[in-house]
Design a protein around this motif. Structure first.
Motif, PDB file in Angstrom:
ATOM      1  N   ALA A  77       0.806  -1.220   0.000  1.00 52.42           N
ATOM      2  CA  ALA A  77       0.000   0.000   0.000  1.00 52.42           C
ATOM      3  C   ALA A  77       0.837   1.268   0.000  1.00 52.42           C
ATOM      4  O   ALA A  77       0.336   2.352  -0.261  1.00 52.42           O
ATOM      5  N   THR A  78       2.118   1.154   0.317  1.00 53.78           N
ATOM      6  CA  THR A  78       2.955   2.350   0.369  1.00 53.78           C
ATOM      7  C   THR A  78       4.178   2.171  -0.514  1.00 53.78           C
ATOM      8  O   THR A  78       4.564   1.064  -0.857  1.00 53.78           O
ATOM      9  N   GLY A  79       4.771   3.299  -0.900  1.00 55.98           N
ATOM     10  CA  GLY A  79       6.029   3.265  -1.624  1.00 55.98           C
ATOM     11  C   GLY A  79       5.899   3.054  -3.104  1.00 55.98           C
ATOM     12  O   GLY A  79       6.884   2.820  -3.782  1.00 55.98           O
ATOM     13  N   ASN A  80       4.685   3.121  -3.674  1.00 60.58           N
ATOM     14  CA  ASN A  80       4.553   2.992  -5.112  1.00 60.58           C
ATOM     15  C   ASN A  80       3.795   4.189  -5.663  1.00 60.58           C
ATOM     16  O   ASN A  80       3.463   5.123  -4.951  1.00 60.58           O
ATOM     17  N   PHE A  81       3.509   4.141  -6.962  1.00 58.78           N
ATOM     18  CA  PHE A  81       2.885   5.280  -7.607  1.00 58.78           C
ATOM     19  C   PHE A  81       1.491   5.555  -7.043  1.00 58.78           C
ATOM     20  O   PHE A  81       1.082   6.708  -6.914  1.00 58.78           O
ATOM     21  N   SER A  82       0.768   4.508  -6.699  1.00 61.15           N
ATOM     22  CA  SER A  82      -0.570   4.681  -6.138  1.00 61.15           C
ATOM     23  C   SER A  82      -0.522   5.468  -4.830  1.00 61.15           C
ATOM     24  O   SER A  82      -1.361   6.347  -4.579  1.00 61.15           O
ATOM     25  N   SER A  83       0.464   5.161  -3.994  1.00 60.62           N
ATOM     26  CA  SER A  83       0.577   5.884  -2.724  1.00 60.62           C
ATOM     27  C   SER A  83       0.960   7.339  -2.954  1.00 60.62           C
ATOM     28  O   SER A  83       0.524   8.229  -2.221  1.00 60.62           O
ATOM     29  N   VAL A  84       1.785   7.598  -3.982  1.00 64.88           N
ATOM     30  CA  VAL A  84       2.143   8.976  -4.315  1.00 64.88           C
ATOM     31  C   VAL A  84       0.891   9.744  -4.726  1.00 64.88           C
ATOM     32  O   VAL A  84       0.648  10.869  -4.272  1.00 64.88           O
ATOM     33  N   LEU A  85       0.077   9.128  -5.579  1.00 65.68           N
ATOM     34  CA  LEU A  85      -1.134   9.783  -6.049  1.00 65.68           C
ATOM     35  C   LEU A  85      -2.097  10.056  -4.898  1.00 65.68           C
ATOM     36  O   LEU A  85      -2.780  11.081  -4.875  1.00 65.68           O
ATOM     37  N   ASN A  86      -2.160   9.142  -3.960  1.00 65.35           N
ATOM     38  CA  ASN A  86      -3.019   9.373  -2.793  1.00 65.35           C
ATOM     39  C   ASN A  86      -2.548  10.572  -1.980  1.00 65.35           C
ATOM     40  O   ASN A  86      -3.355  11.377  -1.514  1.00 65.35           O
ATOM     41  N   ASP A  87      -1.222  10.677  -1.813  1.00 60.63           N
ATOM     42  CA  ASP A  87      -0.672  11.821  -1.079  1.00 60.63           C
ATOM     43  C   ASP A  87      -0.981  13.132  -1.794  1.00 60.63           C
ATOM     44  O   ASP A  87      -1.338  14.140  -1.164  1.00 60.63           O
ATOM     45  N   VAL A  88      -0.826  13.126  -3.130  1.00 64.23           N
ATOM     46  CA  VAL A  88      -1.124  14.325  -3.907  1.00 64.23           C
ATOM     47  C   VAL A  88      -2.614  14.651  -3.822  1.00 64.23           C
ATOM     48  O   VAL A  88      -3.010  15.813  -3.677  1.00 64.23           O
ATOM     49  N   ALA A  89      -3.449  13.612  -3.905  1.00 63.32           N
ATOM     50  CA  ALA A  89      -4.906  13.817  -3.843  1.00 63.32           C
ATOM     51  C   ALA A  89      -5.323  14.450  -2.523  1.00 63.32           C
ATOM     52  O   ALA A  89      -6.230  15.290  -2.482  1.00 63.32           O
ATOM     53  N   HIS A  90      -4.646  14.082  -1.439  1.00 60.31           N
ATOM     54  CA  HIS A  90      -4.975  14.667  -0.138  1.00 60.31           C
ATOM     55  C   HIS A  90      -4.654  16.162  -0.120  1.00 60.31           C
ATOM     56  O   HIS A  90      -5.385  16.950   0.490  1.00 60.31           O
ATOM     57  N   GLN A  91      -3.578  16.540  -0.786  1.00 57.05           N
ATOM     58  CA  GLN A  91      -3.253  17.962  -0.865  1.00 57.05           C
ATOM     59  C   GLN A  91      -4.306  18.714  -1.677  1.00 57.05           C
ATOM     60  O   GLN A  91      -4.749  19.801  -1.306  1.00 57.05           O
ATOM     61  N   VAL A  92      -4.687  18.113  -2.807  1.00 52.72           N
ATOM     62  CA  VAL A  92      -5.707  18.734  -3.654  1.00 52.72           C
ATOM     63  C   VAL A  92      -7.042  18.788  -2.917  1.00 52.72           C
ATOM     64  O   VAL A  92      -7.815  19.734  -3.072  1.00 52.72           O
ATOM     65  N   GLU A  93      -7.328  17.776  -2.115  1.00 55.13           N
ATOM     66  CA  GLU A  93      -8.575  17.727  -1.350  1.00 55.13           C
ATOM     67  C   GLU A  93      -8.717  18.941  -0.444  1.00 55.13           C
ATOM     68  O   GLU A  93      -9.808  19.528  -0.324  1.00 55.13           O
ATOM     69  N   HIS A  94      -7.634  19.347   0.197  1.00 51.80           N
ATOM     70  CA  HIS A  94      -7.676  20.521   1.075  1.00 51.80           C
ATOM     71  C   HIS A  94      -7.997  21.784   0.275  1.00 51.80           C
ATOM     72  O   HIS A  94      -8.748  22.653   0.723  1.00 51.80           O
ATOM     73  N   ILE A  95      -7.425  21.867  -0.916  1.00 53.45           N
ATOM     74  CA  ILE A  95      -7.684  23.023  -1.778  1.00 53.45           C
ATOM     75  C   ILE A  95      -9.152  23.056  -2.191  1.00 53.45           C
ATOM     76  O   ILE A  95      -9.842  24.076  -2.079  1.00 53.45           O
ATOM     77  N   LEU A  96      -9.650  21.913  -2.650  1.00 49.86           N
ATOM     78  CA  LEU A  96     -11.034  21.838  -3.107  1.00 49.86           C
ATOM     79  C   LEU A  96     -12.011  22.034  -1.946  1.00 49.86           C
ATOM     80  O   LEU A  96     -13.064  22.660  -2.107  1.00 49.86           O
TER      81      LEU A  96
END
Length: 229
Positions: A140-159
């Protein structure tokens, strides 16, 4: 006979070796830190080219011109080397995106996030290929999917903040954040291979779709930053 190191220490040393015409010369032995960086660089390239399964410790060692025990000494094996490479790429991509998010307007923030990802793909192609090649070792961690989840959380705060100010349900911010980041990431994987149109145009069209929706698409979208120049 040339000196090829099979082990490393923290000190640079020189050993005379035979040069052309039988004259002695010297070669600087890598320090442990230098050797580690060399192996990481070689591993990154091989994992990008072949993926985890098709890459072997033997090939890493051969490209570095060292023996297999040197690789094991530094990383404990292929799995350890892969984990270090992936961790570095994850941090590099997240740092790029986090640093890029400086604007105040939500649309510009989307533009900056899209451009940061596309710039990473363009400038660090091998690293991106490592991330998008899924490995059975990485859960669940350390791959592209986990990176995208981290980025999505940042975008979530903006939205979330934007939705709240406009009277929308902020609980939907997570859904839209995942959709937006996934759209940019999948488009980025496609653009990795075709490399056209240029990244600014790709980012403009992505934000056009995300911001205006299909029913309000602009015919020829441009980035706000480009309009202000």
């Amino acid at each position: 006979m040339a000196d090829v190191s099979s082990s490393d220490s923290g000190v640079n040393r020189q050993r005379p070796v035979a040069g052309s015409g039988g004259k002695p010369s010297s070669r600087v032995r890598m320090s442990a830190a230098q050797r580690r960086e060399q192996l990481i660089s070689i591993g990154r390239q091989l994992f990008a080219e072949r993926g985890f399964d098709a890459t072997s410790v033997e090939e890493v060692a051969a490209r570095a011109k060292v023996s297999k025990p040197v690789v094991y000494e530094h990383f404990g094996g292929k799995e350890g080397l892969y984990a270090v490479v992936v961790d570095r790429e994850v941090r590099a991509l997240l740092d790029r995106i986090t640093t890029a998010l400086t604007a105040g307007h939500p649309r510009e923030l989307l533009e900056q996030a899209a451009m940061a990802l596309l710039s990473y793909i363009e400038e660090e192609t091998s690293g991106f290929r490592v991330l998008v090649r899924e490995s059975p070792l990485m859960a669940a961690t350390g791959n592209f999917s986990s990176v995208l989840n981290d980025v999505a959380h940042q975008v979530e705060h903006i939205l979330g903040a934007e939705y709240k100010s406009r009277g929308y349900d902020p609980k939907l911010a997570e859904l839209y954040a995942q959709a937006l980041v996934g759209m940019v990431a999948l488009t980025g994987r496609w653009w990795l291979e075709v490399r056209k149109p240029r990244k600014e145009t790709v980012a403009a069209h992505l934000v056009n779709l995300a911001w205006n929706g299909l029913s309000h698409l602009e015919a020829k979208p441009t980035l706000i930053s480009s309009r202000n120049r």
